[in-house]
Design a protein around this motif. Structure first.
Motif, PDB file in Angstrom:
ATOM      1  N   MET A  10       0.833  -1.153   0.000  1.00 11.02           N
ATOM      2  CA  MET A  10       0.000   0.000   0.000  1.00 11.02           C
ATOM      3  C   MET A  10       0.889   1.230   0.000  1.00 11.02           C
ATOM      4  N   ALA A  11       0.632   2.138  -0.958  1.00 11.63           N
ATOM      5  CA  ALA A  11       1.478   3.316  -1.117  1.00 11.63           C
ATOM      6  C   ALA A  11       0.640   4.592  -1.099  1.00 11.63           C
ATOM      7  N   VAL A  12       1.246   5.655  -0.591  1.00 11.67           N
ATOM      8  CA  VAL A  12       0.665   6.996  -0.642  1.00 11.67           C
ATOM      9  C   VAL A  12       1.625   7.846  -1.451  1.00 11.67           C
ATOM     10  N   ILE A  13       1.066   8.525  -2.482  1.00  6.60           N
ATOM     11  CA  ILE A  13       1.886   9.383  -3.330  1.00  6.60           C
ATOM     12  C   ILE A  13       1.273  10.770  -3.325  1.00  6.60           C
ATOM     13  N   VAL A  15      -2.807   2.034  -4.261  1.00  5.34           N
ATOM     14  CA  VAL A  15      -2.198   3.357  -4.178  1.00  5.34           C
ATOM     15  C   VAL A  15      -3.239   4.422  -3.826  1.00  5.34           C
ATOM     16  N   PHE A  16      -2.847   5.324  -2.942  1.00 12.17           N
ATOM     17  CA  PHE A  16      -3.589   6.540  -2.654  1.00 12.17           C
ATOM     18  C   PHE A  16      -2.787   7.683  -3.266  1.00 12.17           C
ATOM     19  N   ILE A  55      -6.761   2.124  -6.799  1.00 12.35           N
ATOM     20  CA  ILE A  55      -6.330   3.495  -6.543  1.00 12.35           C
ATOM     21  C   ILE A  55      -7.466   4.284  -5.908  1.00 12.35           C
ATOM     22  N   THR A  56      -7.088   5.165  -4.995  1.00 12.05           N
ATOM     23  CA  THR A  56      -8.026   6.111  -4.397  1.00 12.05           C
ATOM     24  C   THR A  56      -7.400   7.491  -4.474  1.00 12.05           C
ATOM     25  N   GLY A  57      -8.170   8.460  -4.937  1.00 10.60           N
ATOM     26  CA  GLY A  57      -7.717   9.839  -4.962  1.00 10.60           C
ATOM     27  C   GLY A  57      -8.256  10.581  -3.759  1.00 10.60           C
ATOM     28  N   VAL A  58      -7.413  11.372  -3.131  1.00  9.63           N
ATOM     29  CA  VAL A  58      -7.808  12.184  -1.985  1.00  9.63           C
ATOM     30  C   VAL A  58      -7.372  13.615  -2.276  1.00  9.63           C
ATOM     31  N   GLN A  59      -8.348  14.481  -2.541  1.00  9.87           N
ATOM     32  CA  GLN A  59      -8.018  15.865  -2.842  1.00  9.87           C
ATOM     33  C   GLN A  59      -7.481  16.546  -1.602  1.00  9.87           C
ATOM     34  N   GLY A  60      -6.412  17.300  -1.797  1.00 15.02           N
ATOM     35  CA  GLY A  60      -5.868  18.036  -0.674  1.00 15.02           C
ATOM     36  C   GLY A  60      -4.541  18.676  -1.010  1.00 15.02           C
ATOM     37  N   ASP A  61      -4.118  19.560  -0.122  1.00 18.29           N
ATOM     38  CA  ASP A  61      -2.870  20.292  -0.234  1.00 18.29           C
ATOM     39  C   ASP A  61      -1.993  19.877   0.941  1.00 18.29           C
TER      40      ASP A  61
END
Length: 91
Positions: free
Chosen positions: A1-4, A26-27, A47-53
């Motif tokens: 599991m990865a966060v990019i 992947v996130f 894959i999951t997209g998480v909007q954010g800054d």
């Protein structure tokens, strides 16, 4: 599991595609929702997209909560988000 972070374009997107191709879940994060949604759609599965800054702590908290709820752990963190400003070395 990865966060990019910054995984909606450029090197981050290419890395997300490679990780998924190798079997990882992947996130990806990105500030702009249209680009993030397009990246998630392009990759398709796992894959999951998480909007954010990444400079906003509330956005990072939401990312962490999403990851924790879905997978419970982070195996790889690719801190890729950033902005480049080009400056000549000499004038």
């Amino acid at each position: 599991m990865a966060v990019i972070t910054g995984g909606n374009s450029g090197i981050g997107l290419a890395t997300a595609k490679r990780f998924v191709a190798e079997g990882a879940y992947v996130f990806v994060t990105g500030r702009r929702k249209p680009e993030l949604d397009a990246a998630v759609k392009d990759i398709g599965d796992n894959i999951t997209g998480v909007q954010g800054d990444v400079v906003k702590l509330a956005d990072l908290d939401r990312l962490y909560a999403t990851v924790k709820a879905k997978t419970g752990r982070i195996d790889v963190l690719f801190a890729n988000a950033g902005i480049a400003r080009m400056t000549p070395l000499a004038r």
